[in-house]
Design a protein around this motif. Structure first.
Motif, PDB file in Angstrom:
ATOM      1  N   SER A 129       0.833  -1.210   0.000  1.00 22.09           N
ATOM      2  CA  SER A 129       0.000   0.000   0.000  1.00 22.09           C
ATOM      3  C   SER A 129       0.859   1.249   0.000  1.00 22.09           C
ATOM      4  O   SER A 129       0.481   2.293  -0.543  1.00 22.09           O
ATOM      5  CB  SER A 129      -0.937  -0.006   1.211  1.00 22.09           C
ATOM      6  N   CYS A 130       2.031   1.163   0.633  1.00 23.79           N
ATOM      7  CA  CYS A 130       2.993   2.260   0.637  1.00 23.79           C
ATOM      8  C   CYS A 130       4.308   1.685   1.153  1.00 23.79           C
ATOM      9  O   CYS A 130       4.377   0.516   1.542  1.00 23.79           O
ATOM     10  CB  CYS A 130       2.521   3.450   1.491  1.00 23.79           C
ATOM     11  N   ASN A 172       7.503   2.145   3.895  1.00 22.06           N
ATOM     12  CA  ASN A 172       8.030   2.833   5.078  1.00 22.06           C
ATOM     13  C   ASN A 172       9.382   3.466   4.753  1.00 22.06           C
ATOM     14  O   ASN A 172      10.100   3.017   3.854  1.00 22.06           O
ATOM     15  CB  ASN A 172       8.194   1.851   6.241  1.00 22.06           C
ATOM     16  N   THR A 206       1.557   5.749   5.955  1.00 18.48           N
ATOM     17  CA  THR A 206       0.131   5.425   5.905  1.00 18.48           C
ATOM     18  C   THR A 206      -0.328   5.467   4.461  1.00 18.48           C
ATOM     19  O   THR A 206      -0.069   6.439   3.740  1.00 18.48           O
ATOM     20  CB  THR A 206      -0.699   6.417   6.743  1.00 18.48           C
ATOM     21  N   GLY A 246      -5.772   4.521   4.718  1.00 14.69           N
ATOM     22  CA  GLY A 246      -5.739   4.940   6.108  1.00 14.69           C
ATOM     23  C   GLY A 246      -5.050   3.973   7.042  1.00 14.69           C
ATOM     24  O   GLY A 246      -5.030   4.189   8.251  1.00 14.69           O
ATOM     25  N   LYS A 247      -4.447   2.917   6.508  1.00 10.34           N
ATOM     26  CA  LYS A 247      -3.768   1.915   7.334  1.00 10.34           C
ATOM     27  C   LYS A 247      -2.261   2.040   7.183  1.00 10.34           C
ATOM     28  O   LYS A 247      -1.774   2.550   6.165  1.00 10.34           O
ATOM     29  CB  LYS A 247      -4.212   0.515   6.927  1.00 10.34           C
ATOM     30  N   PRO A 248      -1.494   1.574   8.185  1.00 14.90           N
ATOM     31  CA  PRO A 248      -0.031   1.568   8.034  1.00 14.90           C
ATOM     32  C   PRO A 248       0.364   0.754   6.811  1.00 14.90           C
ATOM     33  O   PRO A 248      -0.368  -0.143   6.374  1.00 14.90           O
ATOM     34  CB  PRO A 248       0.453   0.910   9.342  1.00 14.90           C
ATOM     35  N   CYS A 249       1.524   1.063   6.259  1.00 13.13           N
ATOM     36  CA  CYS A 249       1.984   0.364   5.063  1.00 13.13           C
ATOM     37  C   CYS A 249       1.895  -1.148   5.271  1.00 13.13           C
ATOM     38  O   CYS A 249       2.373  -1.674   6.272  1.00 13.13           O
ATOM     39  CB  CYS A 249       3.430   0.761   4.739  1.00 13.13           C
ATOM     40  N   HIS A 250       1.307  -1.836   4.328  1.00 12.32           N
ATOM     41  CA  HIS A 250       1.138  -3.279   4.454  1.00 12.32           C
ATOM     42  C   HIS A 250       1.181  -3.929   3.074  1.00 12.32           C
ATOM     43  O   HIS A 250       0.989  -3.277   2.047  1.00 12.32           O
ATOM     44  CB  HIS A 250      -0.191  -3.610   5.150  1.00 12.32           C
TER      45      HIS A 250
END
Length: 207
Positions: free
Chosen positions: A134-135, A137, A149, A153-157
């Motif tokens: 998703s992104c 870090n 994020t 809306g969630k931490p990078c995963h």
């Protein structure tokens, strides 16, 4: 390269074996530690040399594992014999030293389909490929991890197959699997009647 030396392999193995009930039950267990030094690798040369690479002794790989076996003969007569044999093995490999930059194993598939990569501190059996996240870090000036994020809306995963698409996601070359199974167990069943033998073999691999 006139300074090239042969690769050297040293192995230490410790084991124990035994039998009981007049050989109707037997077992063996061993642990081994294998180190290959002076691995032959290709070292990149400066373009001004007129050559692309030079083969050198520049790596070390270690393999550690255990092997075990158990044999049982429930029936043993002149005309009939039934033998059960089970074996178990587990091993892992690591690249301990490397004098060249990390590289993909020649002949393996590209990052889109999975490939093996040789890098210090990792297993040469790892399969690397393009994995969507998703992104990504980042780190700050002090080297501390900064968790980002994604647009969801969630931490990078990691985005697994079947997950909802995330806008602004990115693809990163990452470890997707290990070609070497965690363990392998074999079950061998042999039944003999006079001069006729029937054998069945089942292999069980835990990935």
């Amino acid at each position: 390269n006139p300074n090239i030396k042969p690769e050297v392999m040293n192995e230490t193995e410790l084991g124990v074996d035994g039998a009981m009930f007049r050989g109707r039950v037997s077992f063996e267990v061993s642990h081994y530690d294998r180190i290959i030094k002076d691995l032959l690798v290709n070292y990149p040369l400066a373009p001004s040399s007129g050559l692309g690479t030079q083969q050198i002794n520049g790596g070390q790989m270690s393999t550690r594992g255990i092997e075990a076996g158990l044999s049982v003969v429930p029936i043993s007569t002149r005309d009939v014999e039934w033998t059960l044999r089970t074996t178990y093995q587990h091993n892992v490999q690591y690249i301990d030293k490397l004098s060249v930059p990390a590289f993909a194993v020649p002949g393996s598939f590209g990052a889109s389909y999975g490939r093996n990569r040789i890098a210090v501190g990792t297993r040469p059996t790892y399969i690397w490929g393009n994995v969507p996240f998703s992104c990504i870090n980042t780190t700050d000036a002090s080297g501390h991890l900064v968790v980002g994020t994604g647009s969801d809306g969630k931490p990078c995963h990691r985005i697994n197959p079947g997950d909802a698409a995330v806008a602004g996601s990115t693809v990163r070359d990452s470890i997707v699997a290990d070609a070497n199974p965690l363990s392998q167990t074999s079950f061998l069943n042999t039944l003999r009647w006079k001069s006729v033998s029937v054998t069945a073999l089942v292999d069980w691999r835990v990935a």
